[in-house]
Design a protein around this motif. Sequence first.
Motif, PDB file in Angstrom:
ATOM      1  N   UNK A   1       7.482   0.371  -2.090  1.00 33.31           N
ATOM      2  CA  UNK A   1       7.390  -0.114  -0.873  1.00 33.31           C
ATOM      3  C   UNK A   1       6.758  -1.436  -0.789  1.00 33.31           C
ATOM      4  N   UNK A   2       5.835  -1.669  -1.368  1.00 33.48           N
ATOM      5  CA  UNK A   2       5.277  -3.080  -1.352  1.00 33.48           C
ATOM      6  C   UNK A   2       6.113  -3.919  -2.417  1.00 33.48           C
ATOM      7  N   UNK A   3       6.816  -3.531  -3.342  1.00 32.06           N
ATOM      8  CA  UNK A   3       7.437  -4.229  -4.167  1.00 32.06           C
ATOM      9  C   UNK A   3       8.872  -4.745  -3.319  1.00 32.06           C
ATOM     10  N   UNK A   4       9.210  -3.687  -2.571  1.00 31.95           N
ATOM     11  CA  UNK A   4      10.597  -3.954  -1.953  1.00 31.95           C
ATOM     12  C   UNK A   4       9.985  -5.179  -0.873  1.00 31.95           C
ATOM     13  N   UNK A   5       8.957  -5.072  -0.111  1.00 33.41           N
ATOM     14  CA  UNK A   5       8.627  -5.809   0.960  1.00 33.41           C
ATOM     15  C   UNK A   5       8.338  -7.397   0.397  1.00 33.41           C
TER      16      UNK A   5
END
Length: 317
Positions: A49-53
């Motif tokens: 999720x962090x990578x996507x954000x």
Amino acid sequence: MNQISAIISSVSVLGIFMAIGFISVKSGYVKKEATSFLSHIVTRLVFPIWIMSKLLSNEVTLQQLFDRLPLFISGLVFTQSTMLLAVLITKLLKMEDKRKYVFVAITYSVNSIFMGVPICQELFGDSGALSCTILALGSNIITWTTGISYISAGASKISGIKKEKGKFSVNPIMVTYVLCLVLKFCGVNLPSLLIGPFTKLGSALSYLAMMYLGMSLTNLKLKNIFKHKLIYLYIPLKLFIIPLIVNVIAKISGFFSPEYLGVLTVVYAASPSISLTMFYKEYNLDYDFGNLMTFICVLLNIVTIPFMYWICGRINF
């Protein structure tokens, strides 16, 4: 001096969260079994999720990604080079197998996300966080391909169980990186409805990871830390020699801006990757040694990262 203070402050906060994890399990407030659950939440949910954000944000452009191509390449080259150096050292010292594969892992892997990003964010703002993310992409490609393959093959050798041909383990981190980059090049970003929640959850990644490390240390005998003779070779190599060499080579190349040089210095002066600690136990390697060395590096990073940042900032060509 403001930058040095910012680094000390960032690493100290991460250390506090590691202490919270350790105390919560050691005191019985949180059950030991929660450690494995937290590791899966961090690596399989919060990390992607962090990578996507970061990569699918409307504020990140393709031009910004292309500008950071030298960081991506340096992540590939420096991580692979330190892995080969570590393999050479293990052969020269004739290390036992269970420790050899851990030594290689803690030497070549870097804490680029859990420790590097919050520090680079503090130093250079959102631009620094993005720079660290792109550097991490190059480094993680090596970590989760040649790196984890080397460790897995070593574990198979020790156990005597041969790996099944054609069996391929999909790593969620690399899959997320690849999918996000493909979507970005296709002009797709996160919907505005999700970007806020994803960013907020992703911002907790580093602190959750440090809590996991603290929780995983509760069964280790910390009083035996300095009985490991390898510590006197490993600590200078990991925290001083490697980041210094990386910085010097990067400056000689002339491809890196002051921000990129700062990001390289922070990342390669940081502790080993926390994500790999779970594999030491799973593969029946020297789990205690790997966790202890990671723990020591995190503690020393409060002093060593600002020191190396200061030293490297005074090297000019």
